[in-house]
Design a protein around this motif. Structure first.
Motif, PDB file in Angstrom:
ATOM      1  N   UNK A  93    -116.746  61.756  -1.196  1.00 24.32           N
ATOM      2  CA  UNK A  93    -117.695  61.449  -0.120  1.00 24.32           C
ATOM      3  C   UNK A  93    -118.297  60.064  -0.301  1.00 24.32           C
ATOM      4  N   UNK A  94    -118.624  59.718  -1.557  1.00 22.73           N
ATOM      5  CA  UNK A  94    -119.221  58.400  -1.811  1.00 22.73           C
ATOM      6  C   UNK A  94    -118.230  57.278  -1.516  1.00 22.73           C
ATOM      7  N   UNK A 105    -107.961  58.599 -11.631  1.00 23.11           N
ATOM      8  CA  UNK A 105    -108.659  59.885 -11.593  1.00 23.11           C
ATOM      9  C   UNK A 105    -108.510  60.537 -10.221  1.00 23.11           C
ATOM     10  N   UNK A 106    -108.519  61.876 -10.225  1.00 21.96           N
ATOM     11  CA  UNK A 106    -108.639  62.637  -8.985  1.00 21.96           C
ATOM     12  C   UNK A 106    -110.121  62.889  -8.742  1.00 21.96           C
ATOM     13  N   UNK A 107    -110.578  62.666  -7.528  1.00 19.84           N
ATOM     14  CA  UNK A 107    -111.999  62.793  -7.231  1.00 19.84           C
ATOM     15  C   UNK A 107    -112.332  64.175  -6.700  1.00 19.84           C
ATOM     16  N   UNK A 114    -115.031  55.147  -9.554  1.00 21.11           N
ATOM     17  CA  UNK A 114    -114.651  56.539  -9.290  1.00 21.11           C
ATOM     18  C   UNK A 114    -113.204  56.833  -9.683  1.00 21.11           C
ATOM     19  N   UNK A 115    -112.294  55.923  -9.383  1.00 19.41           N
ATOM     20  CA  UNK A 115    -110.889  56.179  -9.723  1.00 19.41           C
ATOM     21  C   UNK A 115    -110.536  55.740 -11.142  1.00 19.41           C
ATOM     22  N   UNK A 116    -111.487  55.052 -11.793  1.00 22.51           N
ATOM     23  CA  UNK A 116    -111.301  54.605 -13.177  1.00 22.51           C
ATOM     24  C   UNK A 116    -110.068  53.713 -13.307  1.00 22.51           C
ATOM     25  N   UNK A 174    -118.461  54.270   1.551  1.00 19.44           N
ATOM     26  CA  UNK A 174    -118.296  52.821   1.386  1.00 19.44           C
ATOM     27  C   UNK A 174    -117.227  52.280   2.338  1.00 19.44           C
ATOM     28  N   UNK A 175    -116.085  52.958   2.398  1.00 18.29           N
ATOM     29  CA  UNK A 175    -114.993  52.497   3.258  1.00 18.29           C
ATOM     30  C   UNK A 175    -115.385  52.546   4.730  1.00 18.29           C
TER      31      UNK A 175
END
Length: 384
Positions: A37-38, A29-31, A167-169, A42-43
């Motif tokens: 931001x989320x 997925x494109x975020x 998020x990226x599925x 985390x990173x």
């Protein structure tokens, strides 16, 4: 204020590539900005735990995953795009540490350099590039630490891995921080394992702007030369290869030249495909004619062979998984051998044959037809 420098790092994500292919294929997925931001938060937490000094730097990330062929390209365009947006939002004279998350809108990133390629097959490893920017006083030491510590301590936290999956599925088998040097070293290891170390040497020269001129030879004897920002390749037709090139010492009997030239062609095509996939410009030439580039999609070679009266007007020379290697056209006492040089070359050469009125009975012998004595391609004879 000291000058602002940039360190190129990434998260290498081992995932399941089978989901990218088939009837129900789905790419990562494109975020949009909130999700980006989320993930970046985390990173950043993981990086700060390893390197407290990173708080003096900015961290930029686009909400997209990229195949390594898009990351390891001349000029590193993904990082160039991140750098331009980071600089626009944080001019050097007023630099302040911050996090910049770049999201997609309507399925598109704000810069073309940050748009993931959709026309390439995706592999096991997906990359999430990160740009670390900061004053030289902070970044020089930090960059050196990253080169050493990522190898042993670079695995992302469990929370971050779950965020990447959600998020990226994608499924995350393993995810770790890497430098761009680490990614390049991994590519070397992969290509060397499969016998393509000269290919990596060409890619490495293309990616590093300070590389000197380089010439390599492949296991099959094919030469490639890196010079002035271009890889120069030297295409050998069957007749040239069998008489003066890499096949000149091989015995011609029992179709041995067929297997050897098919292997030469397979390797040559693989090098061109891989170099092109990484955005490296390849200039094709004939042996000894480096100043003359082959700009057409196929090569037309005027054969010195005198065709037999029973010769088929058109003969397709094929080899196993390669498909068509060459097409021989006979018109009266004239024989032409046509070789595709690019992906569109086969369609273009068939169109040329039709447009020039050379169409006729087409022979499909399922092999390379050549004369063992002259070591030249010949047309398949038609049955009486």
């Amino acid at each position: 204020m000291s000058s602002i420098l940039h360190q190129h790092i990434l998260v290498g994500i081992e995932t399941d590539p089978t989901r990218y292919h088939g009837e129900h294929a789905r790419r990562p997925a494109l975020l949009e900005r909130a999700a980006a931001e989320q993930v970046l938060a985390h990173l950043a937490a993981d990086l700060t735990a390893m390197f407290p000094g990173i708080s003096q730097c900015s961290l930029s990330m686009a909400g997209a995953l990229y195949d390594q062929t898009q990351v390891l390209r001349p000029g590193l365009p993904v990082y160039t795009g991140l750098q331009s947006l980071q600089h626009a939002s944080n001019p050097g004279a007023d630099f302040k540490p911050r996090m910049l998350s770049i999201g997609a809108s309507g399925g598109h990133m704000p810069l073309q350099e940050l748009q993931p390629f959709e026309n390439i097959p995706l592999g096991l490893l997906q990359a999430l590039p990160l740009l670390v920017s900061g004053p030289a006083s902070a970044l020089n030491e930090l960059a050196e630490e990253m080169e050493h510590r990522f190898l042993e301590q670079g695995q992302v936290s469990a929370h971050t891995a779950k965020a990447l999956e959600a998020h990226f599925q994608v499924s995350v088998t393993h995810a770790r921080f890497m430098t761009i040097t680490d990614l390049n070293a991994l590519l070397r290891m992969q290509l060397e394992h499969y016998g393509f170390l000269p290919l990596w040497e060409l890619l490495d020269a293309a990616i590093n702007p300070e590389s000197a001129e380089l010439e390599v030879a492949t296991p099959a004897g094919t030469r490639f030369k890196w010079s002035d920002g271009v890889v120069h390749s030297f295409f050998e037709s069957f007749d040239w290869w069998a008489q003066r090139g890499g096949g000149r010492e091989l015995p011609a009997g029992q179709h041995r030249l067929q297997a050897a030239y098919a292997e030469w062609t397979r390797e040559y095509r693989r090098y061109l495909t891989m170099l092109t996939a990484h955005g490296v410009h390849v200039s094709q030439h004939l042996p000894g004619l480096e100043d003359a580039e082959l700009t057409d999609s196929f090569l037309l070679e005027e054969s010195t062979n005198a065709p037999q009266p029973s010769a088929a007007p058109v003969t397709a020379h094929v080899a196993d998984d390669l498909g068509t290697i060459a097409v021989t056209v006979v018109s009266g006492a004239r024989q032409m051998n046509l070789y595709p040089l690019r992906a569109s070359g086969l369609d273009d050469l068939h169109r040329f044959i039709r447009d020039e009125g050379y169409s006729g009975d087409i022979a499909y012998p399922g092999r390379l037809c050549y004369d063992e004595n002259t070591r030249r391609l010949v047309a398949e004879p038609l049955p009486h």
